[in-house]
Structures are given as C-alpha cells and as structure tokens.
Write a protein that holds these residues in place. Structure first.
Motif, PDB file in Angstrom:
ATOM      1  N   ARG A  23       0.838  -1.203   0.000  1.00 27.41           N
ATOM      2  CA  ARG A  23       0.000   0.000   0.000  1.00 27.41           C
ATOM      3  C   ARG A  23       0.875   1.256   0.000  1.00 27.41           C
ATOM      4  NH1 ARG A  23      -5.317   1.157   1.379  1.00 27.41           N
ATOM      5  NH2 ARG A  23      -5.595  -0.983   2.048  1.00 27.41           N
ATOM      6  N   GLU A  24       1.889   1.272   0.858  1.00 29.42           N
ATOM      7  CA  GLU A  24       2.781   2.431   0.937  1.00 29.42           C
ATOM      8  C   GLU A  24       3.536   2.625  -0.380  1.00 29.42           C
ATOM      9  OE1 GLU A  24       5.149   1.539   4.374  1.00 29.42           O
ATOM     10  OE2 GLU A  24       3.520   2.039   5.770  1.00 29.42           O
ATOM     11  N   GLY A  25       3.999   1.527  -0.962  1.00 34.29           N
ATOM     12  CA  GLY A  25       4.714   1.621  -2.233  1.00 34.29           C
ATOM     13  C   GLY A  25       3.842   2.171  -3.340  1.00 34.29           C
ATOM     14  N   LEU A  26       2.617   1.697  -3.409  1.00 35.77           N
ATOM     15  CA  LEU A  26       1.692   2.201  -4.428  1.00 35.77           C
ATOM     16  C   LEU A  26       1.359   3.671  -4.185  1.00 35.77           C
ATOM     17  CD1 LEU A  26      -0.696  -0.839  -4.895  1.00 35.77           C
ATOM     18  CD2 LEU A  26       0.904   0.089  -6.576  1.00 35.77           C
ATOM     19  N   ASP A  27       1.159   4.034  -2.924  1.00 32.31           N
ATOM     20  CA  ASP A  27       0.879   5.437  -2.606  1.00 32.31           C
ATOM     21  C   ASP A  27       2.018   6.338  -3.062  1.00 32.31           C
ATOM     22  OD1 ASP A  27      -1.564   4.797  -1.496  1.00 32.31           O
ATOM     23  OD2 ASP A  27      -0.887   4.946   0.590  1.00 32.31           O
ATOM     24  N   GLU A  28       3.247   5.849  -2.939  1.00 35.26           N
ATOM     25  CA  GLU A  28       4.415   6.649  -3.320  1.00 35.26           C
ATOM     26  C   GLU A  28       4.536   6.834  -4.834  1.00 35.26           C
ATOM     27  OE1 GLU A  28       7.997   5.054  -1.645  1.00 35.26           O
ATOM     28  OE2 GLU A  28       7.217   5.169   0.401  1.00 35.26           O
ATOM     29  N   ILE A  29       4.173   5.820  -5.593  1.00 39.10           N
ATOM     30  CA  ILE A  29       4.411   5.897  -7.040  1.00 39.10           C
ATOM     31  C   ILE A  29       3.211   6.330  -7.862  1.00 39.10           C
ATOM     32  CG2 ILE A  29       6.257   4.192  -6.974  1.00 39.10           C
ATOM     33  CD1 ILE A  29       4.229   2.178  -8.220  1.00 39.10           C
ATOM     34  N   VAL A  30       2.034   6.265  -7.320  1.00 37.63           N
ATOM     35  CA  VAL A  30       0.836   6.504  -8.139  1.00 37.63           C
ATOM     36  C   VAL A  30       0.832   7.883  -8.784  1.00 37.63           C
ATOM     37  CG1 VAL A  30      -0.729   7.301  -6.305  1.00 37.63           C
ATOM     38  CG2 VAL A  30      -1.637   6.020  -8.261  1.00 37.63           C
ATOM     39  N   GLY A  31       1.312   8.898  -8.097  1.00 32.78           N
ATOM     40  CA  GLY A  31       1.327  10.247  -8.674  1.00 32.78           C
ATOM     41  C   GLY A  31       2.407  10.433  -9.721  1.00 32.78           C
ATOM     42  N   ASP A  32       3.588   9.867  -9.464  1.00 32.47           N
ATOM     43  CA  ASP A  32       4.730  10.066 -10.365  1.00 32.47           C
ATOM     44  C   ASP A  32       4.844   9.000 -11.445  1.00 32.47           C
ATOM     45  OD1 ASP A  32       5.524  12.296  -8.891  1.00 32.47           O
ATOM     46  OD2 ASP A  32       6.713  11.081  -7.514  1.00 32.47           O
ATOM     47  N   GLU A  33       4.400   7.817 -11.137  1.00 34.39           N
ATOM     48  CA  GLU A  33       4.545   6.677 -12.050  1.00 34.39           C
ATOM     49  C   GLU A  33       3.207   5.940 -12.195  1.00 34.39           C
ATOM     50  OE1 GLU A  33       7.379   5.689 -13.522  1.00 34.39           O
ATOM     51  OE2 GLU A  33       8.914   6.803 -12.449  1.00 34.39           O
ATOM     52  N   PRO A  34       2.190   6.606 -12.718  1.00 34.23           N
ATOM     53  CA  PRO A  34       0.866   5.972 -12.760  1.00 34.23           C
ATOM     54  C   PRO A  34       0.829   4.682 -13.563  1.00 34.23           C
ATOM     55  CG  PRO A  34       0.888   7.977 -14.074  1.00 34.23           C
ATOM     56  CD  PRO A  34       2.187   7.931 -13.332  1.00 34.23           C
ATOM     57  N   LEU A  35       1.641   4.565 -14.592  1.00 36.40           N
ATOM     58  CA  LEU A  35       1.628   3.332 -15.388  1.00 36.40           C
ATOM     59  C   LEU A  35       2.238   2.178 -14.610  1.00 36.40           C
ATOM     60  CD1 LEU A  35       2.547   4.738 -18.910  1.00 36.40           C
ATOM     61  CD2 LEU A  35       0.282   4.191 -17.972  1.00 36.40           C
ATOM     62  N   VAL A  36       3.255   2.463 -13.826  1.00 36.51           N
ATOM     63  CA  VAL A  36       3.852   1.426 -12.973  1.00 36.51           C
ATOM     64  C   VAL A  36       2.831   0.993 -11.922  1.00 36.51           C
ATOM     65  CG1 VAL A  36       5.687   0.916 -11.318  1.00 36.51           C
ATOM     66  CG2 VAL A  36       6.196   2.246 -13.376  1.00 36.51           C
ATOM     67  N   ALA A  37       2.139   1.966 -11.326  1.00 40.79           N
ATOM     68  CA  ALA A  37       1.115   1.645 -10.335  1.00 40.79           C
ATOM     69  C   ALA A  37      -0.006   0.824 -10.962  1.00 40.79           C
ATOM     70  CB  ALA A  37       0.559   2.929  -9.721  1.00 40.79           C
ATOM     71  N   LEU A  38      -0.396   1.185 -12.163  1.00 44.41           N
ATOM     72  CA  LEU A  38      -1.451   0.448 -12.856  1.00 44.41           C
ATOM     73  C   LEU A  38      -1.024  -0.984 -13.136  1.00 44.41           C
ATOM     74  CD1 LEU A  38      -4.285   1.023 -13.866  1.00 44.41           C
ATOM     75  CD2 LEU A  38      -3.304   1.674 -16.053  1.00 44.41           C
ATOM     76  N   LYS A  39       0.228  -1.162 -13.521  1.00 50.78           N
ATOM     77  CA  LYS A  39       0.760  -2.512 -13.743  1.00 50.78           C
ATOM     78  C   LYS A  39       0.709  -3.317 -12.440  1.00 50.78           C
ATOM     79  CE  LYS A  39       3.814  -5.515 -15.733  1.00 50.78           C
ATOM     80  NZ  LYS A  39       3.484  -6.430 -16.728  1.00 50.78           N
TER      81      LYS A  39
END
Length: 92
Positions: A23-39
């Motif tokens: 959860r923390e990792g996704l929270d960190e990347i969702v704004g900057d790396e939305p495609l990585v979060a989506l993957k």
C-alpha cells in the motif's frame, strides 16, 4: 464498529507487513509513475482472482456458519454471504 473489528481474525504479521508495504509503495508511485502503479494493480487483481475463489470455496466448503464468517471478517452477515459469491465470479 470497534467491537466488530476486535473480533475479526488477525492477519499473520508477515502478511500484514507485506500488505502495508505494498500500500505504501503504491501510494508513493501513483502520482509520479501511474503506469507502474497500474501494472502493479493488475498484478494484484490476478492474485485476488487466483486466491479469492479458492479461499471462498474452502470457507464455504468447510461449512463455516455465516455468523462466524461475518465475525472473522469484521462485516455484516449480509456482506459475509455475498463475499464468496463475489470471488467465485471473478474473471481469471
């Protein structure tokens, strides 16, 4: 609600820790790396589609009474009845 949560099953520490990290990792990347979060979310969906139906089948196959399921999951009996159905029909 606190009383219901207090009776719910407790996740093993390692599983709870992994979920917290995820959860923390996704929270960190969702704004900057939305495609990585989506993957990553797609990978999570695949895990849920694989493990969810099996867990639901085992719980209902063991004939665990609905009140016990509701208590263990910290939800109403109505929600506990629908949870196995939800997982049974997930696309794989």
């Amino acid at each position: 609600m606190d009383e219901v949560a207090a009776r719910a099953v407790v996740l093993p520490g390692d599983v709870a820790g992994l979920l917290r990290q995820l959860r923390e990792g996704l929270d960190e990347i969702v704004g900057d790396e939305p495609l990585v979060a989506l993957k990553a979310v797609g990978e999570l969906e695949a895990i849920v589609a694989s493990a969810g139906p099996l867990a639901a089948a085992c719980a209902t196959g063991d004939q665990i009474p609905v009140p016990r399921v509701a208590e263990a999951l910290g939800m109403t009996e109505k929600a506990a009845r629908s949870r196995p159905v939800h997982y049974a029909y997930l696309p794989r």
